[in-house]
Design a protein around this motif. Structure first.
Motif, PDB file in Angstrom:
ATOM      1  N   UNK A  56      31.511  31.938  -3.212  1.00  0.00           N
ATOM      2  CA  UNK A  56      32.137  33.257  -3.409  1.00  0.00           C
ATOM      3  C   UNK A  56      31.877  34.229  -2.266  1.00  0.00           C
ATOM      4  N   UNK A  57      30.655  34.199  -1.702  1.00  0.00           N
ATOM      5  CA  UNK A  57      30.337  35.122  -0.626  1.00  0.00           C
ATOM      6  C   UNK A  57      31.134  34.787   0.631  1.00  0.00           C
ATOM      7  N   UNK A  58      31.171  33.514   1.001  1.00  0.00           N
ATOM      8  CA  UNK A  58      31.905  33.129   2.208  1.00  0.00           C
ATOM      9  C   UNK A  58      33.402  33.375   2.053  1.00  0.00           C
ATOM     10  N   UNK A  59      33.948  33.024   0.900  1.00  0.00           N
ATOM     11  CA  UNK A  59      35.381  33.244   0.670  1.00  0.00           C
ATOM     12  C   UNK A  59      35.724  34.719   0.743  1.00  0.00           C
ATOM     13  N   UNK A  60      34.816  35.579   0.297  1.00  0.00           N
ATOM     14  CA  UNK A  60      35.099  37.017   0.307  1.00  0.00           C
ATOM     15  C   UNK A  60      35.246  37.560   1.720  1.00  0.00           C
ATOM     16  N   UNK A  61      34.717  36.833   2.693  1.00  0.00           N
ATOM     17  CA  UNK A  61      34.834  37.250   4.089  1.00  0.00           C
ATOM     18  C   UNK A  61      35.900  36.463   4.839  1.00  0.00           C
ATOM     19  N   UNK A  62      36.721  35.736   4.116  1.00  0.00           N
ATOM     20  CA  UNK A  62      37.830  35.028   4.741  1.00  0.00           C
ATOM     21  C   UNK A  62      37.452  33.745   5.432  1.00  0.00           C
ATOM     22  N   UNK A  63      36.271  33.188   5.129  1.00  0.00           N
ATOM     23  CA  UNK A  63      35.851  31.923   5.738  1.00  0.00           C
ATOM     24  C   UNK A  63      36.670  30.786   5.130  1.00  0.00           C
ATOM     25  N   UNK A  64      37.323  29.963   5.929  1.00  0.00           N
ATOM     26  CA  UNK A  64      38.099  28.853   5.383  1.00  0.00           C
ATOM     27  C   UNK A  64      37.184  27.734   4.901  1.00  0.00           C
ATOM     28  N   UNK A  65      37.637  26.916   3.957  1.00  0.00           N
ATOM     29  CA  UNK A  65      36.808  25.809   3.474  1.00  0.00           C
ATOM     30  C   UNK A  65      36.623  24.745   4.545  1.00  0.00           C
ATOM     31  N   UNK A  66      35.524  24.005   4.437  1.00  0.00           N
ATOM     32  CA  UNK A  66      35.300  22.879   5.340  1.00  0.00           C
ATOM     33  C   UNK A  66      36.351  21.810   5.116  1.00  0.00           C
ATOM     34  N   UNK A  67      36.715  21.112   6.168  1.00  0.00           N
ATOM     35  CA  UNK A  67      37.728  20.068   6.059  1.00  0.00           C
ATOM     36  C   UNK A  67      37.177  18.804   5.416  1.00  0.00           C
ATOM     37  N   UNK A  68      35.860  18.621   5.482  1.00  0.00           N
ATOM     38  CA  UNK A  68      35.234  17.456   4.864  1.00  0.00           C
ATOM     39  C   UNK A  68      33.890  17.867   4.296  1.00  0.00           C
ATOM     40  N   UNK A  69      33.340  17.024   3.426  1.00  0.00           N
ATOM     41  CA  UNK A  69      32.061  17.342   2.815  1.00  0.00           C
ATOM     42  C   UNK A  69      32.202  18.441   1.777  1.00  0.00           C
ATOM     43  N   UNK A  70      31.122  19.155   1.539  1.00  0.00           N
ATOM     44  CA  UNK A  70      31.166  20.235   0.561  1.00  0.00           C
ATOM     45  C   UNK A  70      31.977  21.404   1.125  1.00  0.00           C
ATOM     46  N   UNK A  71      32.721  22.070   0.269  1.00  0.00           N
ATOM     47  CA  UNK A  71      33.749  23.014   0.697  1.00  0.00           C
ATOM     48  C   UNK A  71      33.188  24.211   1.452  1.00  0.00           C
ATOM     49  N   UNK A  72      32.116  24.795   0.946  1.00  0.00           N
ATOM     50  CA  UNK A  72      31.509  25.953   1.591  1.00  0.00           C
ATOM     51  C   UNK A  72      30.011  25.724   1.720  1.00  0.00           C
ATOM     52  N   UNK A  73      29.521  25.840   2.926  1.00  0.00           N
ATOM     53  CA  UNK A  73      28.124  25.540   3.183  1.00  0.00           C
ATOM     54  C   UNK A  73      27.505  26.566   4.131  1.00  0.00           C
ATOM     55  N   UNK A  74      26.189  26.585   4.141  1.00  0.00           N
ATOM     56  CA  UNK A  74      25.424  27.386   5.091  1.00  0.00           C
ATOM     57  C   UNK A  74      24.739  26.442   6.063  1.00  0.00           C
ATOM     58  N   UNK A  75      24.455  26.937   7.287  1.00  0.00           N
ATOM     59  CA  UNK A  75      24.212  28.320   7.666  1.00  0.00           C
ATOM     60  C   UNK A  75      25.492  29.080   7.954  1.00  0.00           C
ATOM     61  N   UNK A  76      25.321  30.382   7.992  1.00  0.00           N
ATOM     62  CA  UNK A  76      26.366  31.278   8.466  1.00  0.00           C
ATOM     63  C   UNK A  76      25.684  32.482   9.089  1.00  0.00           C
TER      64      UNK A  76
END
Length: 306
Positions: A56-76
């Motif tokens: 939710x935090x990454x999506x709120x800043x317009x970060x696109x999902x990863x093309x492979x693996x888990x959709x949203x990950x850190x670091x950021x």
């Protein structure tokens, strides 16, 4: 040379855990960014995010999902001042290698560069060292270390993060098995399984260091390029911290692999022996520099849609 000054410090997003103090950072992925910030001497702020709150935090800043693996990950890292025209959303950059290149570009005169000159060779070195290190710990590279490490993760996460981690990792397991049960019944089997990959990395480290010193990329020192730190050294230290998150005894056992003083019962006939493993040399160097313990100033950014 002077370092650039920005109106706000770079802000690191890391994964929450219950570990104390500077040891709260446990992930080998986020550690690549944290240790690079520390090694460069860059002042930064930090925020720990529980696993279910990352997407939710990454999506709120317009970060696109990863093309492979888990959709949203850190670091950021959050740094609108330098990311405005660089990434979607203009505020948050993910993926540790991209972040490393960005930090090298922002701070080209710091003593430590993730990709020092000649860059074509240091980038090739990074790919080789990453592959060999992942071959120790990640199943995608046939690494067996995950069987020792993954069952430890839910035990160190915050409660919400632990529940999320168990649920999502079990969902991707071929048998929908909880990560708490990913280890072998006898952990000694898993320790034996990683030895060949650890030895392959140690020999690579030794030969790379010798070649780098002979070629003039670095002088005498413990790192892949002698006295010159590279992204590969940072990743090795990150994985060692991951082992430490499972307990000091896990770290110490890993560091001892291949050493003269390693208990004889763990060794196999014909294995090479080192007075001190090059892996331990890197760990000790990071410790002497204070890079393992340095942390950022606590700060919390709101949701980008707030």
């Amino acid at each position: 040379m002077s370092t650039p000054e920005f109106s706000e410090k770079i802000h690191l997003l890391d994964i929450s855990s219950k570990l104390p103090g500077y040891k709260q950072c446990w992930s080998p992925n986020t550690l690549k960014t944290r240790l690079l910030l520390n090694a460069k001497g860059i002042p930064y702020t930090e925020q720990y995010v529980s696993y279910p709150d990352i997407a939710p935090l990454l999506k709120s800043y317009g970060v696109p999902p990863n093309e492979s693996g888990y959709t949203f990950t850190l670091p950021a890292i959050y740094h609108p001042e330098t990311l405005k025209d660089v990434v979607p959303g203009g505020k948050v950059m993910t993926e540790s290698t991209a972040i490393a290149h960005h930090l090298d570009k922002l701070y080209p005169s710091t003593a430590v560069q993730a990709f020092p000159e000649p860059k074509d060779k240091s980038e090739a070195l990074w790919k080789d060292s990453e592959h060999l290190l992942r071959a120790i710990v990640f199943p995608a590279e046939q690494g067996k270390g995950f069987r020792l490490l993954m069952p430890k993760i839910p035990l160190i996460l915050d409660d919400r993060g632990s529940e999320y981690f168990i649920r999502t990792r079990a969902a991707t397991h071929p048998e929908h098995l909880s990560p708490l049960k990913w280890g072998s019944e006898n952990p000694e089997d898993d320790w034996r399984a990683i030895r060949a990959s650890v030895f392959a990395y140690i020999k690579f480290h030794e030969s790379t260091r010798s070649d780098a010193i002979a070629s003039g990329y670095g002088q005498d020192g413990p790192f892949l390029w002698g006295n010159k730190v590279t992204m590969g050294d940072i990743y090795l230290a990150s994985i060692l911290v991951w082992f430490r998150s499972g307990g000091e005894e896990m770290l110490n056992r890993f560091l001892a692999i291949g050493e003269k003083d390693e208990p004889a019962a763990r060794k196999s006939d014909g294995e090479q022996v080192w007075e001190k493993s090059p892996i331990r040399g890197v760990w000790e160097a990071f410790g002497r520099e204070g890079w393992l313990e340095a942390v950022g100033e606590p700060r919390e950014i709101p949701s980008g849609s707030a």
